[in-house]
Design a protein around this motif. Structure first.
Motif: not given
Length: 90
Positions: A37-53
């Motif tokens: 559960v926590l692995g994919p959530v961490a990945i998704a949040l990191a990708v969104i944060a990186l895309r939003r600079d």
């Protein structure tokens, strides 16, 4: 009639800062419990944060790496245990 304050310019960057920190924390906790559960959530949040600079790109990248590590650890443990689930407390 406006019931909330007008949006500020920094609001989006502060949100991404929180996402980067949350991805790091969730990825770290996911190493021990709830990898699936926590692995994919961490990945998704990191990708969104990186895309939003995000102003914390290192923390977001670390959260991304930890999220991936969560899933890899889960895969290795499942392979070694022949598909049986595992717990941190034996």
């Amino acid at each position: 009639m406006r019931l909330t304050a007008p949006p500020r310019r920094n609001t989006g960057r502060r949100d991404t800062e929180g996402m980067a920190v949350a991805s790091f924390v969730l990825g770290l906790v996911g190493l021990v419990v709830l990898n699936l559960v926590l692995g994919p959530v961490a990945i998704a949040l990191a990708v969104i944060a990186l895309r939003r600079d995000t102003p914390r790109p290192f923390r977001a990248r670390l959260g991304l790496a930890l999220g991936i590590a969560d899933l890899l650890i889960l895969a290795v443990l499942l392979a070694l245990d022949h598909g049986a689930s595992w717990t941190a407390f034996g």
